[in-house]
Design a protein around this motif. Structure first.
Motif, PDB file in Angstrom:
ATOM      1  N   GLU A 560       0.729  -1.237   0.181  1.00 49.78           N
ATOM      2  CA  GLU A 560      -0.064  -0.080  -0.096  1.00 49.78           C
ATOM      3  C   GLU A 560       1.059   1.348   0.169  1.00 49.78           C
ATOM      4  OE1 GLU A 560      -3.854  -1.816   2.590  1.00 49.78           O
ATOM      5  OE2 GLU A 560      -2.321  -0.237   3.450  1.00 49.78           O
ATOM      6  N   ARG A 561       0.240   2.353  -0.459  1.00 47.15           N
ATOM      7  CA  ARG A 561       0.734   3.545  -0.543  1.00 47.15           C
ATOM      8  C   ARG A 561      -0.063   4.495  -0.342  1.00 47.15           C
ATOM      9  NH1 ARG A 561       2.977   3.894  -6.786  1.00 47.15           N
ATOM     10  NH2 ARG A 561       1.040   4.575  -7.575  1.00 47.15           N
ATOM     11  N   ILE A 562       0.041   5.628   0.452  1.00 53.11           N
ATOM     12  CA  ILE A 562      -0.884   6.776   0.856  1.00 53.11           C
ATOM     13  C   ILE A 562      -0.118   8.117   0.765  1.00 53.11           C
ATOM     14  CG2 ILE A 562      -2.646   7.551   2.420  1.00 53.11           C
ATOM     15  CD1 ILE A 562      -3.053   4.807   3.470  1.00 53.11           C
ATOM     16  N   TRP A 585      -6.595  16.805   1.601  1.00 52.42           N
ATOM     17  CA  TRP A 585      -6.687  16.029   0.219  1.00 52.42           C
ATOM     18  C   TRP A 585      -5.731  14.547   0.566  1.00 52.42           C
ATOM     19  CZ3 TRP A 585      -2.750  14.602  -2.959  1.00 52.42           C
ATOM     20  CH2 TRP A 585      -3.084  13.738  -4.258  1.00 52.42           C
ATOM     21  N   THR A 586      -6.225  13.563   0.270  1.00 53.68           N
ATOM     22  CA  THR A 586      -5.594  12.181   0.598  1.00 53.68           C
ATOM     23  C   THR A 586      -6.077  11.117  -0.510  1.00 53.68           C
ATOM     24  OG1 THR A 586      -5.877  12.363   3.007  1.00 53.68           O
ATOM     25  CG2 THR A 586      -5.223  10.251   2.409  1.00 53.68           C
ATOM     26  N   GLU A 587      -4.941  10.553  -0.847  1.00 56.14           N
ATOM     27  CA  GLU A 587      -5.309   9.496  -2.045  1.00 56.14           C
ATOM     28  C   GLU A 587      -4.365   8.267  -1.381  1.00 56.14           C
ATOM     29  OE1 GLU A 587      -6.999   7.606  -3.816  1.00 56.14           O
ATOM     30  OE2 GLU A 587      -7.242   9.389  -4.937  1.00 56.14           O
ATOM     31  N   GLY A 588      -5.062   7.001  -1.747  1.00 62.26           N
ATOM     32  CA  GLY A 588      -4.248   5.805  -1.347  1.00 62.26           C
ATOM     33  C   GLY A 588      -4.655   4.731  -2.227  1.00 62.26           C
ATOM     34  N   GLU A 589      -3.680   4.098  -2.320  1.00 59.58           N
ATOM     35  CA  GLU A 589      -3.610   2.544  -3.323  1.00 59.58           C
ATOM     36  C   GLU A 589      -3.057   1.415  -2.821  1.00 59.58           C
ATOM     37  OE1 GLU A 589      -2.884   5.627  -7.372  1.00 59.58           O
ATOM     38  OE2 GLU A 589      -1.138   5.115  -6.091  1.00 59.58           O
ATOM     39  N   ARG A 590      -3.466   0.543  -3.429  1.00 59.44           N
ATOM     40  CA  ARG A 590      -2.522  -0.978  -3.129  1.00 59.44           C
ATOM     41  C   ARG A 590      -2.560  -1.589  -4.449  1.00 59.44           C
ATOM     42  NH1 ARG A 590      -5.591  -5.418  -3.911  1.00 59.44           N
ATOM     43  NH2 ARG A 590      -7.863  -5.430  -4.651  1.00 59.44           N
ATOM     44  N   TYR A 591      -1.277  -2.554  -4.513  1.00 60.84           N
ATOM     45  CA  TYR A 591      -0.783  -2.957  -5.671  1.00 60.84           C
ATOM     46  C   TYR A 591      -1.426  -4.270  -5.826  1.00 60.84           C
ATOM     47  CZ  TYR A 591       1.989  -4.574  -9.477  1.00 60.84           C
ATOM     48  OH  TYR A 591       2.543  -5.035 -10.288  1.00 60.84           O
ATOM     49  N   ALA A 600      -7.199   1.800  -6.353  1.00 63.81           N
ATOM     50  CA  ALA A 600      -7.533   2.687  -5.000  1.00 63.81           C
ATOM     51  C   ALA A 600      -8.097   1.680  -3.922  1.00 63.81           C
ATOM     52  CB  ALA A 600      -8.862   3.531  -5.421  1.00 63.81           C
ATOM     53  N   LEU A 601      -7.451   2.542  -2.780  1.00 63.45           N
ATOM     54  CA  LEU A 601      -7.945   1.798  -1.317  1.00 63.45           C
ATOM     55  C   LEU A 601      -9.481   2.158  -1.389  1.00 63.45           C
ATOM     56  CD1 LEU A 601      -5.082   2.475   0.957  1.00 63.45           C
ATOM     57  CD2 LEU A 601      -5.863   0.294   0.079  1.00 63.45           C
ATOM     58  N   ASN A 602     -10.205   1.461  -0.446  1.00 60.79           N
ATOM     59  CA  ASN A 602     -11.636   1.640  -0.283  1.00 60.79           C
ATOM     60  C   ASN A 602     -11.828   2.887   0.407  1.00 60.79           C
ATOM     61  OD1 ASN A 602     -12.049   1.321   2.487  1.00 60.79           O
ATOM     62  ND2 ASN A 602     -11.854  -0.897   2.240  1.00 60.79           N
ATOM     63  N   GLY A 603     -13.462   3.368   0.450  1.00 67.21           N
ATOM     64  CA  GLY A 603     -13.658   4.703   0.852  1.00 67.21           C
ATOM     65  C   GLY A 603     -13.539   4.607   2.531  1.00 67.21           C
ATOM     66  N   GLN A 642     -13.624  -0.919  -9.230  1.00 69.60           N
ATOM     67  CA  GLN A 642     -14.375  -1.979  -8.676  1.00 69.60           C
ATOM     68  C   GLN A 642     -13.570  -3.018  -7.906  1.00 69.60           C
ATOM     69  OE1 GLN A 642     -17.608  -2.761  -9.869  1.00 69.60           O
ATOM     70  NE2 GLN A 642     -17.234  -0.516  -9.998  1.00 69.60           N
ATOM     71  N   ILE A 643     -13.203  -2.513  -6.699  1.00 70.64           N
ATOM     72  CA  ILE A 643     -12.421  -3.263  -5.628  1.00 70.64           C
ATOM     73  C   ILE A 643     -13.118  -3.999  -4.821  1.00 70.64           C
ATOM     74  CG2 ILE A 643     -10.458  -1.488  -5.814  1.00 70.64           C
ATOM     75  CD1 ILE A 643     -11.271  -0.366  -3.053  1.00 70.64           C
TER      76      ILE A 643
END
Length: 713
Positions: A560-562, A585-591, A600-603, A642-643
């Motif tokens: 993960e990265r945020i 403002w934040t954004e996050g993702e997983r590989y 994208a990481l979930n809400g 669509q995670i």
């Protein structure tokens, strides 16, 4: 090959923009600079200007002002702390992360998190017993386990030589109904002399039903629980003995909130397309034991400056905790396979020891040791499915208790040392390390849903965490800082055990700890009548959190990265007017290894853009007015990828709050109006549908008014 398309642009912004974050100030004049505030969450009091990462301090007056237009502590933090996700307006802080990661909640240094994470950490104390809240954002090697996103340290009420009585009334305005009335009463007494002082604090609150902007009764939240029709009682006290060698203090805090409602969430809406209709309140609920949160703390502390090793803070504490949830119909899912109500019982005992040792006039070593043992268990009460079905989901006939999560004993030991040094008059450096050891054990048990026979076992982890940071004092009013810190947290052991499959082996159970690397750069400014700050952060971990998808454990845990930016500004226009706000403002993702790309990481992890702006007007010493605008943006990143769980589209919404206070002599009248313009909306949590259907599509409150009167004896 992994492609990082968003990070370079973020780092470019971080390079060319002055960055920082400061505490949100409300009523205090800007001449009372944030840098003089002592931050006890640093283990011993430090000034804000000495800290190489972001910090927010909310004092008692600010808490009382915000509470006039909120329902709980989570909402207060959401509206005052950059990086904090919006509140759910329910019992849970499940979705309320800091910078997309879990937070460690402390009350006078006592951890409120449990090894079976039930996400009620911000519901364990009444606001009447809070003196100050300190929020340190980013991972913390000083505190270790559980502080990957940050630390929320709640400091309990100070001992003051006075007595105050307070009464309050709350009512929905979108539907004038006796069921929408709430009541509150507080009594504080304090006294003492130079050798001894004390305080006693009692608070009682009765919260009735909530109504949305259409005047409809808001349905109970069926997944994590809500606060409608709930009575709470808080009993707290603190005694201190002063000697020439130091101060001994003994404090106790007991908080108990229990729901007693006649309404259930109508199960019929679950058959309609998700998000198409709002949840409906259904009368006739027959449930003997409903949502409850009970938290008891005992704390014995000693602090002194008179030791050969320097100043010392030591404490021994005890915690007894109980949380009960709304029943859940899991008969359609093999991993649950019953109609059941879960509850958690947890008991902890621990100690904390911190020394401040001066090495030279310009350097200090901060070091210490933490120990904690927690014993917890999570049974469930099962119910008759036929009675439930025949009553349309309102009658719960008890059929006995079963094991959901077996008793778990968890031991945490951590030792840390941090060197702080003024390299020059303008440059301060800190660096430190922490060693963390965690062990957990459980006995044989049978899983609730599939009846798997699971053999007991034990597991342990240990790791070193490091942090370092620099602060450059550009001038008397500007501080530039940068830091690196590591966070450490265990995945939810109880959650993993509850989904154990045949042949489960604790040693290979995907329970490896999450180690997070956190980077931050920032700038704090104190320019006379103006305070500004802006900060950029980036965190990464090789492993993600243990999660659930469709009531099944989602494995493997992905990298993960945020990252994000936080901004605050406060400006005193003149003697009467002040304005300011904050932005996150934040954004996050997983590989995703299967698709070979970042998703994208979930809400529940990553909140939309958050903006809070305020203006205050004080025409004289008696009157105070505050108008606050709260904006939560839209987010569709998780939906587009669509995670699965928590990936619904989130729409933006804006609310406005107004509060006023009139004080003369010993009398204080306060008024607060939440959602002033009766905005019809769903919170982020309500839009994400926690249980996957419309029963969790819970609307937010319409216009609500609070009024209170306080007399100081």
């Amino acid at each position: 090959m992994k492609q990082n398309k968003r990070l370079p642009s973020l780092l470019l912004v971080a390079t060319i923009t002055p960055l920082s974050v400061s505490a949100v100030a409300e009523e205090a004049t800007l001449s009372q600079e944030m840098e003089t505030v002592k931050i006890t969450a640093t283990r011993q009091g430090m000034e804000a200007k000495e800290i190489a990462h972001s910090v927010t301090v909310i004092d008692r007056q600010q808490i009382e002002n915000q509470y006039q237009t909120t329902s709980n502590l989570g909402e207060v933090l959401a509206k005052t702390v950059p990086g904090m996700a919006p509140a759910s307006k329910t019992l849970t802080n499940y979705n309320q992360s800091i910078r997309g990661r879990n937070l460690l909640v402390l009350i006078d240094g006592i951890p409120q998190n449990t090894n079976r994470n039930v996400s009620r950490d911000l519901m364990n104390i009444d606001v009447s017993n809070i003196e100050q809240i300190e929020v340190l954002r980013g991972g913390s090697a000083v505190y270790g386990s559980g502080a990957a996103g940050g630390v929320v340290n709640i400091v309990t009420r100070q001992n003051e030589h006075k007595a105050t009585s307070k009464i309050g009334l709350k009512s929905a305005l979108s539907e004038l109904d006796s069921d929408g009335l709430g009541y509150r009463a507080e009594q504080y007494v304090g006294g003492g002399d130079s050798n001894f002082d004390y305080n006693l604090n009692l608070a009682w609150e009765s919260t009735n039903s909530f109504f949305d902007a259409d005047g409809d009764r808001i349905a109970p939240e069926p997944s994590q629980g809500d606060m409608s029709d709930t009575d709470s009682l808080s009993l707290a006290g603190k005694a201190r003995w002063f000697t020439d060698k130091g101060t001994l203090s003994l404090s106790a805090n007991h908080f108990d909130a229990e729901q007693d409602t006649n309404y259930a969430s109508d199960p019929s809406v679950a058959a309609l397309p998700a998000g198409s209709v709002k949840a409906q309140a259904l009368p006739g609920l027959q449930l003997d034991k409903q949502n409850r949160t009970r938290n008891t703390l005992l704390n014995l502390a000693w602090d002194t400056d008179k030791t050969p090793l320097g100043s010392l803070d030591a404490q021994v504490y005890y915690r007894d905790y109980h949380a009960r949830f709304t029943p859940f119909d899991g008969r359609a899912f093999g991993t649950w396979n019953s109609l059941a109500q879960s509850y958690l019982d947890s008991e902890s005992i621990g100690s904390r020891l911190t020394f401040n040792t001066d090495l030279t006039k310009a350097s200090r070593l901060r070091w210490g040791l933490d120990m904690n043992r927690e014993k917890s268990e999570m049974p469930v009460t099962t119910f008759d499915g036929t009675a439930y079905d025949n009553s349309n989901g309102t009658i719960f006939a008890d059929t006995g208790d079963e094991v959901f999560v077996p008793p778990i004993t968890q031991d945490n030991i951590g030792g840390f040392a941090q060197l702080e040094s003024n390299l020059t008059h303008d440059l301060r450096w800190e660096t430190g390390a922490r060693y963390e050891y965690v062990s957990a054990s459980f006995n044989d048990f049978t899983t609730l849903g599939q009846g798997n026979q699971i053999q007991g076992g034990d597991i342990s982890y240990d790791d070193f965490l490091f942090n370092t940071g620099l602060i450059y004092f550009v001038n008397d009013s500007t501080e530039l800082y940068g830091s690196f810190s590591q966070g450490f947290e265990l995945p939810d052991i109880g959650l993993r055990l509850r989904y154990a499959t045949p042949g489960f082996n604790i040693a290979g159970s995907d329970l490896e700890p999450i180690k997070t690397d956190n980077y931050e750069i920032g700038l704090r400014n104190y320019w006379g009548d103006t305070q500004t700050s802006i900060a950029a952060f980036y965190s990464e971990s090789d492993l993600g959190q243990t999660t659930i998808q469709n009531l099944s454990l989602a494995l493997p845990r992905s990298e993960e990265r945020i990252y994000g930016v936080e901004l605050t500004v406060d400006h005193q226009l003149d003697d009467n007017w002040k304005l300011g706000g904050l932005l996150t403002w934040t954004e996050g993702e997983r590989y995703d290894e299967n698709d070979d790309r970042w998703k994208a990481l979930n809400g529940y992890r990553i909140a939309p853009l958050q903006l809070h702006a305020y203006t205050e007007y004080s025409p004289n010493n008696q009157w105070f007015h505050r108008l606050q605008v709260n904006y939560s943006g839209a987010r569709d990143d998780a939906f587009e990828d669509q995670i699965g769980f928590g990936s619904n589209e989130v729409d933006a919404y804006t609310t406005v709050d107004y509060s006023a206070r009139y004080q003369v002599a010993a009398h204080t009248l306060s008024l607060g109006i939440e959602n002033l313009f009766n905005e019809d909306y769903y919170t982020v949590y309500g839009q994400l549908l926690r249980n996957g259907n419309n029963q969790s599509h819970v609307t937010a409150s319409g216009t609500t008014v609070k009024a209170s009167y306080q007399y100081q004896w």
